[in-house]
Design a protein around this motif. Structure first.
Motif: not given
Length: 470
Positions: A174-180, A192-198, A211-221
């Protein structure tokens, strides 16, 4: 808790190494006693038998110390083989030094035989283990559950690669996406989206990924990424992987240099110029002449079979495009009927510039056999000797194919075409046109002699398995 099979993997590889070193020990002792180039054995057997336990233990300890049993080196890349070779050189140096300082009567003949044989045995064992691991991973074993974090677009790209390369052993859960993107249930790639990045900590507690795999765009800073990593500190079994917005670059071209707290990634220049150096040329000439010397009886038999079958010419000559766009005559054993070119219109062209049909009616009876095991390409060894091709490189294209190339594809012509390459060991004619181009461009930009040797080794298994050959 990580899957039991993954935790056992280093122990299983260690057992393989133990067996290979033991075999090298027995073989070295045997050759030392029997080869006529050495003097009388004397007490060689007794002395080496006593010391071999120390040698074996030291070798394994240095393999552990070098990191050769870290799970992340298994199954892909060249780092594993480099670690094995480096640890072996250190072992040889340590053994020689200790024998000298302690004045131990170690047979020099045994020493000279033992370590080269041991290195070869270890590399063969690791290569065979890698093939087994990759097959098991493709079948769903030794896999790690992956949670992707990032924007849907980047998540889709990473998911596509991990799904295509199932032998890597990453199973996306599954994945986590930004609040946008709040409210999204499934990405366009079907993840499947399991929640938000935070919410990384809460989701990890719930689904327990490996494994937690952070791709580009995962975080704002970078601060946010650091805080998310802090949230996972007490999950010792969870690996954190950060994927930069860079793909198809080998580890040899990447250098991470921390500067003022910033982990800067330095990308080395393309290695296409190195792929035309004198060492590669010497390897090509020696290798092709050696193979010709070993296979000429088989080549003669195949040529006679083709001639007797329909009385036509034995060789098929075709104009191909080599390095820097220079055309040359590529030689192959003829596998098609004499009027194959006239019957070309009977078949429907495929949807890309490559044309090869699995059920081409123009292929002759001997042609089907020689194609199955790639024997039709043996005459290309002469092209290698003449400097028109290499043993390893991109597939030699037709002039009509080159006319349809886009700018990126023209980079394939920066190096000499090869008899085999990443395209062949990855599936040959079963590959899509896009995958063929991607693999060839990767080879051009990331060439190394170690990679060439690995491709040649994988070619043997690909040919024997007739994978993608028709």
């Amino acid at each position: 808790m990580r899957p039991e099979g993954i935790r056992l993997l280093p122990w299983l590889i260690g057992a393989v190494d133990l067996v290979m070193i033991a075999l090298a020990t027995v073989l070295a002792i045997r050759l030392r006693i029997t080869l006529p180039i050495f003097s009388a054995a004397g007490d060689v057997l007794e002395n080496t038998a006593l010391a071999s336990v120390f040698f074996l233990g030291t070798w394994l300890v240095l393999l552990v110390y070098s990191g050769a049993y870290e799970p992340h080196v298994f199954g892909a890349g060249t780092e594993e083989f480099k670690l094995v070779v480096n640890a072996s050189f250190f072992t040889a140096a340590l053994v020689a030094t200790m024998a000298y300082l302690m004045q131990y009567p170690l047979s020099r003949g045994f020493f000279v035989l033992y370590f080269p044989l041991g290195v070869i045995a270890l590399l063969v064992g690791r290569l065979l283990s890698r093939r087994v691991i990759q097959r098991l991973r493709s079948a769903g074993h030794f896999n790690e559950k992956v949670l992707l974090v990032g924007t849907p677009g980047y998540i889709g790209e990473i998911h596509t690669v991990l799904a295509r390369e199932s032998w890597l052993g990453y199973d996306v859960m599954g994945c986590l996406v930004p609040r946008d993107y709040a409210g999204l249930e499934v990405t366009s790639a079907g993840v499947p989206v399991l929640g938000l990045s935070e919410d990384v900590r809460a989701v990890v507690d719930e689904v327990s990924p490996d494994v937690v795999f952070f791709t580009a765009g995962a975080v704002s800073s970078s601060t946010q990424l650091r805080r998310l990593a802090w949230d996972l500190e007490d999950h010792a079994h969870v690996q954190i992987i950060v994927a930069p917005n860079v793909t198809d670059v080998s580890s040899e071209r990447v250098r991470i240099r921390p500067v003022a707290g910033l982990p800067l990634m330095h990308l080395g220049r393309s290695r296409s110029q190195l792929a035309t150096n004198d060492a590669k040329r010497a390897f090509d000439v020696i290798g092709s002449l050696t193979v010709l010397a070993l296979t000429w009886p088989l080549l003669v038999v195949m040529m006679l079979w083709i001639k007797v079958h329909d009385g036509g010419p034995v060789l098929f000559r075709q104009t191909r495009v080599g390095r820097q766009g220079v055309e040359f005559t590529c030689l192959k054993l003829r596998s098609m009927a004499i009027d194959a070119e006239d019957r070309l219109t009977e078949l429907e062209a495929r949807d890309h510039v490559l044309f090869k049909s699995a059920d081409d009616p123009r292929v002759t009876r001997p042609g089907r056999f020689i194609r199955r095991f790639s024997l039709d390409e043996l005459p290309q060894l002469w092209n290698v000797v003449r400097g028109e091709m290499s043993l390893v490189g991109p597939r030699p294209p037709l002039p009509t194919e080159v006319e349809q190339y886009e700018d990126d594809m023209l980079r394939r012509l920066n190096v000499m075409p090869g008899m085999t390459g990443l395209w062949q060991v990855s599936g040959r004619s079963d590959l899509s046109w896009e995958d063929t181009v991607r693999l060839d461009l990767y080879y051009v930009d990331n060439w190394s002699m170690v990679q060439d040797l690995l491709i040649l080794a994988r070619t043997v298994t690909a040919v024997l398995g007739s994978r993608g050959a028709y």
